[in-house]
Design a protein around this motif. Structure first.
Motif, PDB file in Angstrom:
ATOM      1  N   UNK A   1      46.482  27.438  30.575  1.00  0.00           N
ATOM      2  CA  UNK A   1      47.287  28.631  30.276  1.00  0.00           C
ATOM      3  C   UNK A   1      48.027  29.110  31.524  1.00  0.00           C
ATOM      4  N   UNK A   2      47.350  29.100  32.653  1.00  0.00           N
ATOM      5  CA  UNK A   2      47.972  29.562  33.903  1.00  0.00           C
ATOM      6  C   UNK A   2      49.103  28.629  34.305  1.00  0.00           C
ATOM      7  N   UNK A   3      48.881  27.329  34.191  1.00  0.00           N
ATOM      8  CA  UNK A   3      49.933  26.379  34.540  1.00  0.00           C
ATOM      9  C   UNK A   3      51.158  26.587  33.665  1.00  0.00           C
ATOM     10  N   UNK A   4      50.944  26.834  32.385  1.00  0.00           N
ATOM     11  CA  UNK A   4      52.060  27.065  31.464  1.00  0.00           C
ATOM     12  C   UNK A   4      52.871  28.282  31.884  1.00  0.00           C
ATOM     13  N   UNK A   5      52.183  29.327  32.344  1.00  0.00           N
ATOM     14  CA  UNK A   5      52.865  30.554  32.748  1.00  0.00           C
ATOM     15  C   UNK A   5      53.674  30.364  34.022  1.00  0.00           C
ATOM     16  N   UNK A   6      53.290  29.403  34.856  1.00  0.00           N
ATOM     17  CA  UNK A   6      53.918  29.245  36.168  1.00  0.00           C
ATOM     18  C   UNK A   6      54.818  28.017  36.290  1.00  0.00           C
TER      19      UNK A   6
ATOM     20  N   UNK B   1      52.594  36.932  47.321  1.00  0.00           N
ATOM     21  CA  UNK B   1      53.741  37.767  47.645  1.00  0.00           C
ATOM     22  C   UNK B   1      54.931  37.422  46.765  1.00  0.00           C
ATOM     23  N   UNK B   2      55.608  38.470  46.318  1.00  0.00           N
ATOM     24  CA  UNK B   2      56.821  38.278  45.537  1.00  0.00           C
ATOM     25  C   UNK B   2      56.607  38.134  44.050  1.00  0.00           C
ATOM     26  N   UNK B   3      55.356  38.115  43.611  1.00  0.00           N
ATOM     27  CA  UNK B   3      55.067  37.997  42.190  1.00  0.00           C
ATOM     28  C   UNK B   3      54.838  39.359  41.565  1.00  0.00           C
ATOM     29  N   UNK B   4      55.132  39.470  40.302  1.00  0.00           N
ATOM     30  CA  UNK B   4      54.863  40.702  39.570  1.00  0.00           C
ATOM     31  C   UNK B   4      53.351  40.876  39.420  1.00  0.00           C
ATOM     32  N   UNK B   5      52.932  42.104  39.150  1.00  0.00           N
ATOM     33  CA  UNK B   5      51.510  42.370  38.920  1.00  0.00           C
ATOM     34  C   UNK B   5      50.995  41.541  37.748  1.00  0.00           C
ATOM     35  N   UNK B   6      51.855  41.358  36.746  1.00  0.00           N
ATOM     36  CA  UNK B   6      51.426  40.599  35.568  1.00  0.00           C
ATOM     37  C   UNK B   6      51.126  39.146  35.925  1.00  0.00           C
ATOM     38  N   UNK B   7      52.020  38.499  36.697  1.00  0.00           N
ATOM     39  CA  UNK B   7      51.787  37.118  37.076  1.00  0.00           C
ATOM     40  C   UNK B   7      50.619  36.998  38.047  1.00  0.00           C
ATOM     41  N   UNK B   8      50.475  37.962  38.955  1.00  0.00           N
ATOM     42  CA  UNK B   8      49.323  37.931  39.856  1.00  0.00           C
ATOM     43  C   UNK B   8      48.025  38.065  39.084  1.00  0.00           C
ATOM     44  N   UNK B   9      48.052  38.874  38.026  1.00  0.00           N
ATOM     45  CA  UNK B   9      46.868  39.022  37.189  1.00  0.00           C
ATOM     46  C   UNK B   9      46.531  37.713  36.482  1.00  0.00           C
ATOM     47  N   UNK B  10      47.541  36.998  36.038  1.00  0.00           N
ATOM     48  CA  UNK B  10      47.321  35.697  35.398  1.00  0.00           C
ATOM     49  C   UNK B  10      46.749  34.701  36.402  1.00  0.00           C
ATOM     50  N   UNK B  11      47.326  34.679  37.606  1.00  0.00           N
ATOM     51  CA  UNK B  11      46.884  33.729  38.631  1.00  0.00           C
ATOM     52  C   UNK B  11      45.468  34.014  39.104  1.00  0.00           C
ATOM     53  N   UNK B  12      45.025  35.275  39.005  1.00  0.00           N
ATOM     54  CA  UNK B  12      43.726  35.676  39.555  1.00  0.00           C
ATOM     55  C   UNK B  12      42.572  35.457  38.593  1.00  0.00           C
TER      56      UNK B  12
END
Length: 393
Positions: free
Chosen positions: A78-83, A56-67
């Protein structure tokens, strides 16, 4: 934070699972049943992966990265770097009140198995005398980044060098995500990496303590048992050192898990319930847990479950050999690792210098999910105990 682990040892009410176990008493061999459909096929056992819910509260782009698939370390990195920046901005006391000026360093070491192991240190700000060193073992599915960043900074600000690694297969270290082919291998990796870290010039010759949380408690205890003279004491938070009776699988189920772990060791178990409610007492802090995007929250892999169960059996049989100074902290209402297990450890270890504190009403994550004042109490108790062991007249 050993959430998946707890459900591994809980009875599973799934009708499909119950049918599968019942059918083991039929004349069919287990191998035939694995290839028999229904009730539960080998293909199903291997591929029952959970789809990650949106944060919740994340953009579609960040949710796509996390998923994305995090089976391998490059994706997790890569995911850790983004977050990483977003995580430190969360409305959590560990981040909001993190002391300034703490010196941090991140690096990778190649272990004796040829794996890249993520390492991190937190040192007091320049000019603060270092009194000792604390070496952290994280829990199942977790990482030494995210919440531990805030924990480490608070301890470092009190004059300690804090050091940690991500275990193989977890966090930013190499290895199949969530896979523990050998618990002994995790312990040996901790010993290997911490031995290297102990030689760093800023802490050479100073008192050194090992610190384990949840499954990390089992790792820390076993590392201590293998090299007791290497440590000046051990700190344990909600340690996994004995499986409570009601959580232990029946013997027939244990035999099935062992057999299956030899056939399909990396396969994941049937879906587990979300146990975050059991780990975090405060709702707003529980909502932040999904931001630990590189944690392993999928079903427990078969070999992993067997290795963890065997590790607790071994530690339970060896607790009387634990003689080092010891601090044990546990939430009184913890239903992931039983506080009675900490009492068992306290009463049965041979240490003459030991302290047990149970926080009434506390859940599993007493350093992350409790009211702010409790989190600070736990931190203060750890620092006070360390100070008592490093005080020089």
């Amino acid at each position: 934070m050993d959430l998946a682990l707890a459900s591994t040892f809980r009875p599973l009410p799934s009708p499909e699972y119950t049918l599968f176990i019942r059918d083991l008493h039929t004349p069919f061999s287990l191998r035939q049943q694995l290839n028999h459909r229904p009730p539960l096929s080998r293909r199903t056992v291997i591929s029952m992966a959970q789809k990650k819910p949106k944060i919740d509260g994340l953009s579609d782009e960040l949710n796509s990265i996390a998923a994305q698939n995090l089976d391998h370390a490059p994706a997790r990195r890569r995911v850790r770097l983004a977050f990483s920046d977003l995580q430190q901005q969360l409305d959590h006391i560990l981040f909001k009140m993190a002391p300034a000026g703490i010196r941090t360093e991140e690096w990778y070491e190649i272990n004796s198995n040829g794996q890249e192991i993520f390492c991190k240190s937190w040192l007091p700000k320049p000019g603060v005398r270092i009194k000792g060193s604390l070496f952290f073992c994280h829990g199942y599915g977790d990482t030494c980044t995210f919440f531990f960043e805030g924990i480490a900074k608070h301890i470092a600000a009190s004059g300690y060098g804090v050091y940690a690694v991500d275990h193989p297969g977890f966090g930013l270290s190499e290895g199949l995500h969530g896979y523990v082919p050998s618990f002994e291998g995790i312990v040996d990796n901790v010993i290997e990496q911490f031995t290297i870290m102990k030689g760093r010039p800023e802490i050479r010759g100073l008192p050194r303590f090992i610190f384990g949380q949840s499954m990390g408690g089992a790792i820390a205890i076993k590392a201590l048992l293998k090299s007791p003279n290497e440590w000046d004491g051990i700190v344990l938070v909600a340690p996994m050192c004995k499986i409570a009776e009601e959580m232990t699988p029946p013997v027939p189920l244990q035999k099935i898990l062992i057999f299956l772990s030899k056939l399909v060791p990396q396969a994941k178990l049937v879906p587990q319930k979300d146990l975050a409610d059991l780990a975090f007492r405060e709702f707003n802090k529980k909502q932040m847990a999904p931001y630990n995007v590189i944690s392993y929250s999928d079903q427990t892999r078969l070999r992993t479950a067997v290795e963890l169960l065997n590790a607790t059996k071994y530690i339970e049989s060896q607790v009387d050999k634990v003689a080092s100074p010891m601090l044990i902290l546990h939430g009184g209402s913890d239903r992931v690792t039983d506080p009675q297990v900490s009492r068992f450890l306290y009463e049965n270890c041979s240490s003459q210098d030991k302290k047990l504190k149970i926080y009434e009403g506390g859940f599993h994550c007493i350093l992350e999910g409790e009211p702010d004042e409790i989190i600070f109490d736990v931190l203060a108790d750890i620092i006070s105990w360390l100070d008592s062991k490093t005080y020089v007249k």
